[in-house]
Design a protein around this motif. Structure first.
Motif, PDB file in Angstrom:
ATOM      1  N   LYS A 131      35.636  37.196  27.401  1.00  0.00           N
ATOM      2  CA  LYS A 131      36.499  36.126  27.931  1.00  0.00           C
ATOM      3  C   LYS A 131      37.923  36.208  27.370  1.00  0.00           C
ATOM      4  O   LYS A 131      38.550  35.189  27.103  1.00  0.00           O
ATOM      5  N   CYS A 132      38.400  37.451  27.176  1.00  0.00           N
ATOM      6  CA  CYS A 132      39.751  37.598  26.646  1.00  0.00           C
ATOM      7  C   CYS A 132      40.801  37.144  27.663  1.00  0.00           C
ATOM      8  O   CYS A 132      41.985  37.056  27.350  1.00  0.00           O
ATOM      9  N   ASP A 133      40.357  36.856  28.882  1.00  0.00           N
ATOM     10  CA  ASP A 133      41.287  36.345  29.904  1.00  0.00           C
ATOM     11  C   ASP A 133      41.612  34.871  29.685  1.00  0.00           C
ATOM     12  O   ASP A 133      42.588  34.357  30.236  1.00  0.00           O
ATOM     13  N   SER A 158      36.861  41.357  29.183  1.00  0.00           N
ATOM     14  CA  SER A 158      36.640  40.225  30.070  1.00  0.00           C
ATOM     15  C   SER A 158      35.707  40.691  31.182  1.00  0.00           C
ATOM     16  O   SER A 158      36.046  41.593  31.949  1.00  0.00           O
ATOM     17  N   THR A 161      37.652  39.772  34.579  1.00  0.00           N
ATOM     18  CA  THR A 161      38.767  40.582  35.083  1.00  0.00           C
ATOM     19  C   THR A 161      38.507  42.080  34.930  1.00  0.00           C
ATOM     20  O   THR A 161      39.215  42.887  35.511  1.00  0.00           O
ATOM     21  N   GLU A 163      38.920  43.668  32.168  1.00  0.00           N
ATOM     22  CA  GLU A 163      39.752  44.179  31.067  1.00  0.00           C
ATOM     23  C   GLU A 163      38.877  44.680  29.912  1.00  0.00           C
ATOM     24  O   GLU A 163      37.912  44.003  29.518  1.00  0.00           O
TER      25      GLU A 163
END
Ligand code: GDP
Ligand code: ZN
Length: 315
Positions: A131-133, A158, A161, A163
């Motif tokens: 959940k780095c977004d 993420s 996304t 990522e």
């Protein structure tokens, strides 16, 4: 390509592998009374087993005359179920992916506990920050990198996304067999689906081959990842407990104690609690490890002392 599976029953014993010479394979799914075996020939087939036989996903086996012999395990990851019995989650695993997210945050001590469990089982722990977004991900990632950056491989990803997934896929693709843990809601299922789109995490695979008793929900499955490597998935697995760990071993496994362990304490049998001349206490005093994390060590120590580790493996 969809692999056709069959449950070896009375009617089709003659044509099944395992009725002739020794057939070597690996258990890729466990259905309670039968295991799904991927044979070296590339064929995949069900073989009936006794419910309590103790075979697990990842086990290398030899099948001859429908009898299954388990080969020695390189590693085994265990967990304690709600009744206190110890169960083996997977055999011959290499990596424990510890999945965390900024929302929900890991419970205090979760990461350290997971690292100790991995090291105890001789698995390499890696930290997967999902959940780095999210907007507030940055400080969370920075804090964890400051604490664990020198100790563990860290992947910031993420599932939403995509990522960071390439780096994680590449890492797992080096031929490692991994298992992921994380508290509910961190996005473990989303993440596993993202790196292995063919995964069906919610419902265990059912199979019908006209044999009564074979329709059982899959307990645990080993998946080959499209980018290489393998992943064992056990639905509902979030927690783990210590098995064969002793209080003497704990400090050697505890992440962040590495330097103190090299420093040596005054007493050779130091428990790193109240003893004078303790290298760990010095580390805490100097801020080398936070008091919260030291408190986790003391908690785990007490848990082990209280006998949490005394349960025997169910065979
Ligand atoms: P699990 O309980 O760990 O298996 O978590 P799930 O995969 O069920 O995800 C829990 C929630 O987090 C769901 O609402 C997902 O949509 C959400 N989620 C999962 N991965 C991500 C991510 O990378 N970013 C964001 N923003 N949400 C995510
Ligand atoms: Zn000490």
């Amino acid at each position: 390509m969809k692999i056709k599976k069959k449950c070896v029953g009375e009617q089709d014993k003659k044509e099944s592998p395992g009725s002739g010479p020794n057939q070597r394979g690996m258990i890729v799914a466990h259905h309670g009374i039968a295991v799904d075996i991927l044979f070296e020939s590339g064929e995949r087939r069900m073989v009936k087993v006794k419910r309590r036989a103790g075979h697990v996903v990842g086990d290398n086996v030899i099948v001859k005359n429908h009898r299954l012999t388990r080969l020695p395990r390189r590693t085994k990851l265990c967990r304690r179920d709600s009744r206190g019995s110890v169960r083996i989650v997977g055999a011959n695993l290499d990596v424990l992916g510890i999945v965390v997210s900024p929302m929900p945050m890991p419970t205090p001590g979760y990461i350290d506990h997971a690292v100790v469990a991995a090291r105890e089982a001789e698995l390499r722990p890696v930290l997967v920050i999902n959940k780095c977004d999210l907007e507030d991900a940055q400080p969370f990632v920075a804090d964890l990198t400051a604490v664990y950056g020198k100790i563990l491989d860290i992947f910031v990803v993420s599932a939403n996304t995509g990522e960071g997934l390439d780096a994680l896929t590449l890492y797992l693709g080096q031929g490692v067999r991994s298992f992921f843990v994380g508290i509910t809601g961190v996005g473990k299922s989303s993440l596993l689906n993202a790196i292995c789109p063919s995964l069906d995490l919610r419902v265990g695979e059912l199979f019908t081959a006209g044999n009564r008793g074979c329709n059982t929900t899959t307990v645990s499955t080993l998946h080959s990842l499209p980018g290489g490597g393998e992943l064992v998935d056990t639905p509902g697995f979030n927690e783990f407990g210590f098995v064969d760990i002793s209080t003497d071993d704990l400090a050697g496994f505890f992440p962040g104690f590495e330097a103190a362990m090299e420093d040596h304490c005054h007493f050779r049998d130091c428990c790193h609690r109240t003893e004078p001349g303790c290298a760990v206490s010095k580390l805490v005093e100097s801020g080398g490890i936070s008091r919260e994390r030291y408190a986790t060590y003391l908690e785990l120590f007490d848990q082990i002392l209280a006998g949490d580790a005394r349960f025997k493996i169910r065979r």
